[in-house]
Design an enzyme around this catalytic site. Structure first.
Site, PDB file in Angstrom:
ATOM      1  N   LYS A 106      -6.632   3.488  -3.742  1.00 32.15           N
ATOM      2  CA  LYS A 106      -7.054   3.566  -2.340  1.00 32.15           C
ATOM      3  C   LYS A 106      -7.214   5.026  -1.950  1.00 32.15           C
ATOM      4  CE  LYS A 106      -5.186   2.403   2.271  1.00 32.15           C
ATOM      5  NZ  LYS A 106      -4.104   1.684   2.987  1.00 32.15           N
ATOM      6  N   LYS A 149     -10.161   0.620  -3.054  1.00 33.66           N
ATOM      7  CA  LYS A 149     -10.118   0.438  -1.604  1.00 33.66           C
ATOM      8  C   LYS A 149     -10.515   1.730  -0.917  1.00 33.66           C
ATOM      9  CE  LYS A 149      -7.029  -0.739   2.261  1.00 33.66           C
ATOM     10  NZ  LYS A 149      -5.705  -1.294   2.641  1.00 33.66           N
ATOM     11  N   ASP A 195       0.857  -1.177   0.000  1.00 36.24           N
ATOM     12  CA  ASP A 195       0.000   0.000   0.000  1.00 36.24           C
ATOM     13  C   ASP A 195       0.901   1.237   0.000  1.00 36.24           C
ATOM     14  OD1 ASP A 195      -1.880  -2.050   0.506  1.00 36.24           O
ATOM     15  OD2 ASP A 195      -3.171  -0.687   1.629  1.00 36.24           O
TER      16      ASP A 195
END
Length: 264
Positions: A164, A199, A101
């Site tokens: 994300k 996300k 991430d």
């Protein structure tokens, strides 16, 4: 389907798409042990556990193979320090994790330095070629939809597997408005042969908080897109609400107090 059944279904969707997260400054090994214990719980497994790079190997050793380990790179500030981002990423790869991430250098993007942003994205993509790459846009700081769209496009062009929303470390985290922009870019810029996901992360504490994102995911990417290869929710306290809902509705059999399926 009545309201209670619908809430239970939403809770189950959120559970199987959950990236159960602990990214506190003071995290220690016992915090990660507790996190991993909760990841494989009485109502089912989460999709992944998300931790600092230094804990990725520990998490991988504690979890069953079908729960992914994610760790953060260039977190939380999203600098343009390419060496640091790549170093974080290599540590994650060497730990045996499955997902990275990465925080996009969002301040450099807003300053017009897209070359620096692109360099970090592509270097990290190369450093974790076999892992799933989720790029954190920090949408609460990219206050204009045009910036969010630009960050999305740069990430997708560099080979991101997921977009994300947020680190959860700034005052404004995930919002449905930002999610809609990101999903629109995924829907319109991703070839049909490539699976790209979304996300939602930051400030999502209840199933009610998660529900708008579940709906937007289905709206933009299709009714079958609420599954872990296409959709994640990054959260820590959300699991409490999920388990409360499922426990009240008798949709699982809670394990004995203190018990763990892995004995830790």
């Amino acid at each position: 389907m009545n309201h209670e059944q619908d809430l239970s279904a939403l809770a189950r969707d959120a559970l199987r798409c959950l990236d159960l997260t602990s990214l506190n400054d003071h995290d220690g090994e016992q915090d990660i042990v507790r996190l991993c214990r909760r990841a494989d719980g009485p109502f089912g497994q989460v999709a992944a556990v998300c931790v600092w790079p230094r804990f990725a190997a520990l998490a991988r050793g504690l979890l069953p193979a079908n729960i992914a380990v994610a760790a953060v790179a260039n977190f939380p500030h999203g600098s343009a320090d390419l060496q640091r981002a790549v170093q974080d990423t290599k540590q994650i790869v060497q730990a045996g994790a499955q997902e990275v991430d990465l925080v996009l250098p969002y301040e450099h993007l807003m300053a017009g330095d897209t070359a620096a942003v692109d360099a970090v994205l592509r270097a990290v993509r190369e450093a974790c070629a076999s892992l799933k790459l989720k790029v954190i846009l920090e949408t609460g700081c990219l206050v204009d939809a045009a910036w969010i769209a630009r960050a999305s496009d740069l990430s997708l062009d560099a080979g991101a597997d997921f977009l994300k929303t947020s680190t959860g470390k700034v005052p404004v985290s995930a919002t449905p408005q930002a999610a809609r922009t990101m999903l629109e870019r995924i829907a319109h810029r991703t070839p049909s042969s490539r699976v790209t996901g979304f996300k939602a992360s930051g400030g999502i504490r209840t199933v009610a908080d998660a529900t708008p994102y579940l709906g937007l995911q289905r709206e933009w990417l299709g009714p079958d897109a609420v599954e872990p290869t296409r959709f994640r929710i990054g959260a820590s306290s959300l699991l409490d609400d999920i388990e409360s809902i499922l426990s009240k509705r008798g949709t699982g059999t809670p394990a004995a107090a203190g018990a763990s399926p892995h004995g830790y």
